[in-house]
Each structure stands twice: as structure tokens, then as C-alpha cells.
Design a protein around this motif. Structure first.
Motif, PDB file in Angstrom:
ATOM      1  N   THR A 135      -5.809  10.648 -12.229  1.00 18.56           N
ATOM      2  CA  THR A 135      -6.569   9.793 -11.245  1.00 18.56           C
ATOM      3  C   THR A 135      -6.955  10.943 -10.051  1.00 18.56           C
ATOM      4  OG1 THR A 135      -6.180   8.011  -9.387  1.00 18.56           O
ATOM      5  CG2 THR A 135      -4.330   9.615 -10.121  1.00 18.56           C
ATOM      6  N   THR A 143      -6.029   2.208  -4.699  1.00 19.67           N
ATOM      7  CA  THR A 143      -5.114   1.439  -5.758  1.00 19.67           C
ATOM      8  C   THR A 143      -4.059   1.199  -5.100  1.00 19.67           C
ATOM      9  OG1 THR A 143      -6.059   2.655  -7.712  1.00 19.67           O
ATOM     10  CG2 THR A 143      -4.036   1.652  -8.105  1.00 19.67           C
ATOM     11  N   LEU A 144      -3.273   2.048  -4.416  1.00 19.42           N
ATOM     12  CA  LEU A 144      -2.066   1.740  -3.604  1.00 19.42           C
ATOM     13  C   LEU A 144      -2.056   0.858  -2.324  1.00 19.42           C
ATOM     14  CD1 LEU A 144      -0.307   5.237  -3.927  1.00 19.42           C
ATOM     15  CD2 LEU A 144       0.052   3.087  -5.303  1.00 19.42           C
ATOM     16  N   ALA A 147      -2.653  -2.589  -3.726  1.00 19.03           N
ATOM     17  CA  ALA A 147      -1.513  -3.096  -4.296  1.00 19.03           C
ATOM     18  C   ALA A 147      -0.535  -3.487  -3.125  1.00 19.03           C
ATOM     19  CB  ALA A 147      -0.859  -2.164  -5.103  1.00 19.03           C
ATOM     20  N   THR A 152       1.919  -5.745  -4.816  1.00 17.60           N
ATOM     21  CA  THR A 152       2.546  -5.441  -6.055  1.00 17.60           C
ATOM     22  C   THR A 152       2.678  -3.909  -5.993  1.00 17.60           C
ATOM     23  OG1 THR A 152       0.036  -5.033  -6.715  1.00 17.60           O
ATOM     24  CG2 THR A 152       1.171  -6.953  -7.194  1.00 17.60           C
ATOM     25  N   GLN A 155       4.939  -2.190  -8.587  1.00 17.89           N
ATOM     26  CA  GLN A 155       4.480  -1.866  -9.702  1.00 17.89           C
ATOM     27  C   GLN A 155       3.667  -0.767  -9.980  1.00 17.89           C
ATOM     28  OE1 GLN A 155       5.185  -4.628  -8.144  1.00 17.89           O
ATOM     29  NE2 GLN A 155       4.817  -6.551  -9.474  1.00 17.89           N
ATOM     30  N   LYS A 156       2.693  -0.685  -8.914  1.00 20.25           N
ATOM     31  CA  LYS A 156       1.729   0.453  -8.985  1.00 20.25           C
ATOM     32  C   LYS A 156       2.229   1.791  -9.130  1.00 20.25           C
ATOM     33  CE  LYS A 156      -2.094  -1.878  -9.673  1.00 20.25           C
ATOM     34  NZ  LYS A 156      -2.874  -1.636 -10.908  1.00 20.25           N
ATOM     35  N   MET A 159       3.637   2.857 -12.072  1.00 16.24           N
ATOM     36  CA  MET A 159       2.461   3.164 -13.013  1.00 16.24           C
ATOM     37  C   MET A 159       2.408   4.685 -12.960  1.00 16.24           C
ATOM     38  SD  MET A 159      -1.416   1.733 -13.207  1.00 16.24           S
ATOM     39  CE  MET A 159      -1.962   2.929 -11.879  1.00 16.24           C
ATOM     40  N   TYR A 160       2.568   5.205 -11.428  1.00 15.27           N
ATOM     41  CA  TYR A 160       2.246   6.590 -11.552  1.00 15.27           C
ATOM     42  C   TYR A 160       3.460   7.446 -11.791  1.00 15.27           C
ATOM     43  CZ  TYR A 160      -2.233   5.033  -9.572  1.00 15.27           C
ATOM     44  OH  TYR A 160      -3.231   4.577  -9.060  1.00 15.27           O
TER      45      TYR A 160
END
Length: 261
Positions: A135, A143-144, A147, A152, A155-156, A159-160
Motif C-alpha cells: 500500500t 483507508t484507515l 474505516a 471498522t 478490522q482494517k 488487515m495490515y
């Protein structure tokens, strides 16, 4: 009664084989023509299927890794960037740094090949069956932030933190606001000594306080990143400028066109 062809096709389907049905008749003809043994015939078929399965695995993992392009170490022009020790990069390609949960940081001006090297090492990692995700810092922050608004964020962040190798490209091109900087710190903290990071930046470590808007937070981030890490400083000309010069977009110094009278 089900014929032999139908039985074979049903077996191929149940095993999930896709390559053998494509090459079966060719290899059967070759076996008959050259009197190949049953075991050699079977081996040829299975090797074709394994090669196809490996190719699908690489393509799928590469897609899931979100890589911006496909460039290998063999495509990197080490002669153009003499500040880079090729043997050191080749040693990094053994991926011992991933096995030891260490980080790798490429520093240098735009266009010198930082992202190319990061992607090339990511492709090597995929070949060694490591999970990889790429990324840019800008996309990570966006994205964060989204989220966080959607509740969320946990969850994000997971993901990282899940991949064995996380690549964060272009740190320093944009400053982060306070929430984004703290989310970034959380990812670095959760990956500390549990997973590897490859990070690229056009800023020296002394300028990271400006990137994160907080010198104390920047120090905390660097403390975790640099504890187990290798830093590669790249000094050289931009590849993009090099290509523009070759194409004639840059004139030699002192060259001036005389206006027409």
C-alpha cells in the motif's frame, strides 16, 4: 455405461486438475510414439499439473498483494545506481529479514528505484509462500480514516498486521494529521517483532517529525521500526529523468536554441 473419457474427465474435475486434461492426448501420443514407460508418462502429466498449479498460486498471491506493477531484481539497473550495493540487495532477497521479523527501509529522492526494489523483494517473498500486502502511505491513511468513520477500524488494522510482509510506499510525500499518525503508529506497534515491513521514503529520519506532525510520535515510530532493521540510502539520478533525457526532453547545459530572425 460411462466411457473411459467421461470417467477421466470426472476424476480430473474431482481432483481439481485443469492442466492434465489439456495435455493428456498430446502426451499419450508422445508416449505411444516413443515407447515411454507408464511411470514416465504419469510423471510428465503430474509435473505439468504441478507447474500449472504453481503458476496459478503465484498469480493469485500477486493479485492479492496489491502490487502496483511487476518488476524483478533482474530488471533493476544497478549500474545506473552505483550507491546501491547489489550484493547487499541480493542477500536481502534471501528473505532472512522476514524470517527474523526485521524491517527494511529504502530512503532516497523520487525516481531512484525504491519502489522497484520493494516490489521485487515482494515477488521473491511470494515465491517463498510468504503473505504480502502493498500500500502507499496515502492509501493507507485514507483507508484507515474511512474505516474509523465506519466503525471498522479494528478490522482494517488487522488487515495490515496480518501479512508476513507489509510494504508501505511513499512515506513523506504527504503529511499526516493527528488521527492518521496515531493509526500508523498502532500498525507499526502491532507488527513490532511479529512481522516485517518494507518502507520507502523520500525524507531522512530527521524530517519524520514533520511527516507525523509530532516529533515525539515520530521518535516512537522510528524506535520500533529501526530496532530490528536495515536502511538502504539511495543517492542518484531519477530513472524517469534519465528516460526523458534519452528521449531528448532535457537539453545539455549551456545549449540554447537561437531564435529565428
Amino acid at each position: 455405461m460411462i466411457g473411459l473419457q467421461e470417467r477421466l474427465e470426472d476424476a480430473f474435475h474431482q481432483f481439481g486438475w485443469t492442466r492434465i486434461p489439456e495435455v493428456l492426448h498430446h502426451h499419450a501420443e508422445e508416449a505411444s510414439k516413443h515407447n515411454i514407460s507408464y511411470l514416465e508418462f504419469l510423471d510428465k502429466l503430474l509435473q505439468e499439473e504441478l507447474a500449472a498449479k504453481w503458476d496459478r498460486y503465484i498469480r493469485t498471491r500477486t493479485r492479492l498483494a496489491n502490487l502496483p506493477f511487476h518488476k524483478t531484481l533482474d530488471q533493476f539497473d544497478f549500474r545506473f545506481q552505483p550507491s546501491i550495493d547489489e550484493r547487499r540487495i541480493r542477500d536481502l532477497a534471501t528473505l532472512r529479514f522476514i524470517e527474523h521479523q526485521e524491517n527494511l527501509i529504502f530512503l532516497g529522492p523520487p525516481g531512484v528505484g525504491k519502489t522497484h526494489l520493494a516490489v521485487a523483494l515482494a515477488l521473491e517473498a511470494i515465491k517463498q509462500r510468504y503473505t504480502v500486502y502493498f500500500t502507499t502511505a496515502h492509501d493507507l491513511v485514507q483507508t484507515l480514516q474511512q474505516a474509523d468513520q465506519n466503525h471498522t477500524i479494528k478490522q482494517k488494522i488487522r488487515m495490515y498486521t496480518k501479512p508476513r510482509l507489509l510494504i508501505i510506499d511513499e512515506i513523506g510525500y504527504r503529511k499526516m494529521d493527528e488521527p492518521a499518525a496515531h493509526f500508523f503508529f498502532q500498525i507499526i506497534s502491532e507488527r513490532y517483532e511479529t512481522g516485517s515491513i518494507i518502507l520507502t521514503s523520500n525524507k531522512s529520519y530527521g524530517s519524520w517529525g514533520e511527516i507525523f506532525g509530532d516529533s515525539i510520535l515520530a521518535t516512537a515510530i522510528l524506535d520500533r521500526l529501526l530496532h530490528h532493521s536495515t536502511t538502504i540510502n539511495i543517492k542518484g539520478e531519477s530513472y524517469r529523468i534519465k528516460e526523458k533525457k534519452k528521449a531528448g526532453f532535457f537539453r545539455p547545459e549551456g545549449h540554447e536554441e537561437h531564435p529565428k530572425e
